[in-house]
Design a protein around this motif. Structure first.
Motif, PDB file in Angstrom:
ATOM      1  N   GLY A  66       6.327  -6.191  47.227  1.00 28.45           N
ATOM      2  CA  GLY A  66       5.924  -4.951  46.576  1.00 28.45           C
ATOM      3  C   GLY A  66       4.695  -4.360  47.211  1.00 28.45           C
ATOM      4  N   HIS A  67       4.417  -3.089  46.881  1.00 31.53           N
ATOM      5  CA  HIS A  67       3.187  -2.468  47.376  1.00 31.53           C
ATOM      6  C   HIS A  67       2.785  -1.326  46.474  1.00 31.53           C
ATOM      7  N   LYS A  68       1.519  -0.955  46.603  1.00 31.38           N
ATOM      8  CA  LYS A  68       0.972   0.171  45.837  1.00 31.38           C
ATOM      9  C   LYS A  68       0.169   1.013  46.812  1.00 31.38           C
ATOM     10  N   ASP A  69       0.650   2.250  47.051  1.00 30.97           N
ATOM     11  CA  ASP A  69      -0.072   3.157  47.931  1.00 30.97           C
ATOM     12  C   ASP A  69      -1.340   3.662  47.242  1.00 30.97           C
ATOM     13  N   VAL A  70      -2.347   3.898  48.042  1.00 29.65           N
ATOM     14  CA  VAL A  70      -3.592   4.463  47.535  1.00 29.65           C
ATOM     15  C   VAL A  70      -3.390   5.957  47.360  1.00 29.65           C
TER      16      VAL A  70
ATOM     17  N   SER B  11      -1.854  10.272  64.323  1.00 31.24           N
ATOM     18  CA  SER B  11      -0.433   9.972  64.278  1.00 31.24           C
ATOM     19  C   SER B  11      -0.086   9.257  62.972  1.00 31.24           C
ATOM     20  N   GLU B  12       1.145   9.449  62.530  1.00 31.80           N
ATOM     21  CA  GLU B  12       1.617   8.734  61.351  1.00 31.80           C
ATOM     22  C   GLU B  12       1.569   7.228  61.597  1.00 31.80           C
ATOM     23  N   TYR B  13       1.811   6.836  62.840  1.00 31.84           N
ATOM     24  CA  TYR B  13       1.800   5.423  63.202  1.00 31.84           C
ATOM     25  C   TYR B  13       0.558   5.105  64.001  1.00 31.84           C
ATOM     26  N   ARG B  14      -0.094   4.013  63.663  1.00 33.25           N
ATOM     27  CA  ARG B  14      -1.267   3.602  64.427  1.00 33.25           C
ATOM     28  C   ARG B  14      -1.378   2.090  64.430  1.00 33.25           C
ATOM     29  N   TRP B  15      -2.097   1.586  65.430  1.00 30.60           N
ATOM     30  CA  TRP B  15      -2.384   0.166  65.534  1.00 30.60           C
ATOM     31  C   TRP B  15      -3.592  -0.151  64.685  1.00 30.60           C
ATOM     32  N   PRO B  16      -3.734  -1.381  64.246  1.00 28.17           N
ATOM     33  CA  PRO B  16      -4.944  -1.746  63.499  1.00 28.17           C
ATOM     34  C   PRO B  16      -6.169  -1.662  64.395  1.00 28.17           C
TER      35      PRO B  16
ATOM     36  N   THR C  20      -4.118  -5.622  52.720  1.00 27.42           N
ATOM     37  CA  THR C  20      -4.303  -4.177  52.831  1.00 27.42           C
ATOM     38  C   THR C  20      -3.768  -3.701  54.169  1.00 27.42           C
ATOM     39  N   VAL C  21      -2.992  -2.622  54.157  1.00 27.67           N
ATOM     40  CA  VAL C  21      -2.417  -2.081  55.379  1.00 27.67           C
ATOM     41  C   VAL C  21      -3.523  -1.494  56.254  1.00 27.67           C
ATOM     42  N   VAL C  22      -3.608  -1.997  57.495  1.00 20.59           N
ATOM     43  CA  VAL C  22      -4.606  -1.507  58.455  1.00 20.59           C
ATOM     44  C   VAL C  22      -3.947  -0.883  59.678  1.00 20.59           C
TER      45      VAL C  22
ATOM     46  N   PRO D 145       4.831   1.427  53.793  1.00 22.18           N
ATOM     47  CA  PRO D 145       3.550   1.690  53.121  1.00 22.18           C
ATOM     48  C   PRO D 145       2.556   2.424  54.022  1.00 22.18           C
ATOM     49  N   LYS D 146       1.687   3.187  53.404  1.00 14.32           N
ATOM     50  CA  LYS D 146       0.660   3.958  54.112  1.00 14.32           C
ATOM     51  C   LYS D 146      -0.574   3.100  54.378  1.00 14.32           C
ATOM     52  N   ILE D 147      -1.448   3.588  55.261  1.00 14.20           N
ATOM     53  CA  ILE D 147      -2.728   2.929  55.532  1.00 14.20           C
ATOM     54  C   ILE D 147      -3.488   2.800  54.213  1.00 14.20           C
ATOM     55  N   ASP D 148      -4.117   1.663  53.999  1.00 12.41           N
ATOM     56  CA  ASP D 148      -4.896   1.314  52.814  1.00 12.41           C
ATOM     57  C   ASP D 148      -4.056   0.923  51.604  1.00 12.41           C
ATOM     58  N   ALA D 149      -2.711   0.948  51.731  1.00 14.01           N
ATOM     59  CA  ALA D 149      -1.873   0.467  50.630  1.00 14.01           C
ATOM     60  C   ALA D 149      -2.105  -1.037  50.466  1.00 14.01           C
ATOM     61  N   VAL D 150      -1.920  -1.518  49.264  1.00 13.40           N
ATOM     62  CA  VAL D 150      -2.057  -2.940  48.964  1.00 13.40           C
ATOM     63  C   VAL D 150      -0.653  -3.539  48.896  1.00 13.40           C
ATOM     64  N   ILE D 151      -0.446  -4.593  49.673  1.00 15.58           N
ATOM     65  CA  ILE D 151       0.855  -5.239  49.809  1.00 15.58           C
ATOM     66  C   ILE D 151       0.827  -6.608  49.143  1.00 15.58           C
ATOM     67  N   GLU D 152       1.876  -6.924  48.411  1.00  9.18           N
ATOM     68  CA  GLU D 152       2.048  -8.269  47.861  1.00  9.18           C
ATOM     69  C   GLU D 152       3.232  -8.909  48.562  1.00  9.18           C
TER      70      GLU D 152
END
Length: 104
Positions: A98-102, A2-7, A37-39, A72-79
């Motif tokens: 801000g964020h940077k997607d992997v 799924s596009e959405y998931r729990w950590p 990091t988005v989990v 943001p997507k999974i594994d993106a880095v969030i500030e």
């Protein structure tokens, strides 16, 4: 998937988060700048792993994201910075700046 998931931080993670809550609040007071990091992703925001505080879970809600920002997507880095602590579910509330997607 799924596009959405729990950590998924492994068995017993919720219990570790609960036991570490006092230390987490002390390590991450309101105003602290963080990079995580988005989990996990949900329609209302993203869950973050916060380096240096392994038994903490951060939540950056969509209402606190910049207007031009996509979820943001999974594994993106969030500030961001800590804007509060949710006592009822032991989450560190993060205001995202801000964020940077992997790359896929």
């Amino acid at each position: 998937m799924s596009e959405y998931r729990w950590p998924d931080e492994g068995p017993g993670f919720a219990e570790r988060v609960r036991h570490a809550w006092t230390a987490t609040r002390q390590a991450l007071p309101v105003g602290t700048r963080v990079t995580g990091t988005v989990v996990g992703r949900r329609p209302f925001g993203v869950f973050l792993r916060l380096p240096g505080v392994p038994d903490a879970i951060g939540l950056a809600e969509i209402v606190g994201m910049p207007a031009d920002c996509e979820l943001p997507k999974i594994d993106a880095v969030i500030e961001g910075k800590v804007i509060g602590h949710a006592e009822h579910n032991h989450q560190v509330r993060i205001g995202m700046v801000g964020h940077k997607d992997v790359p896929e």
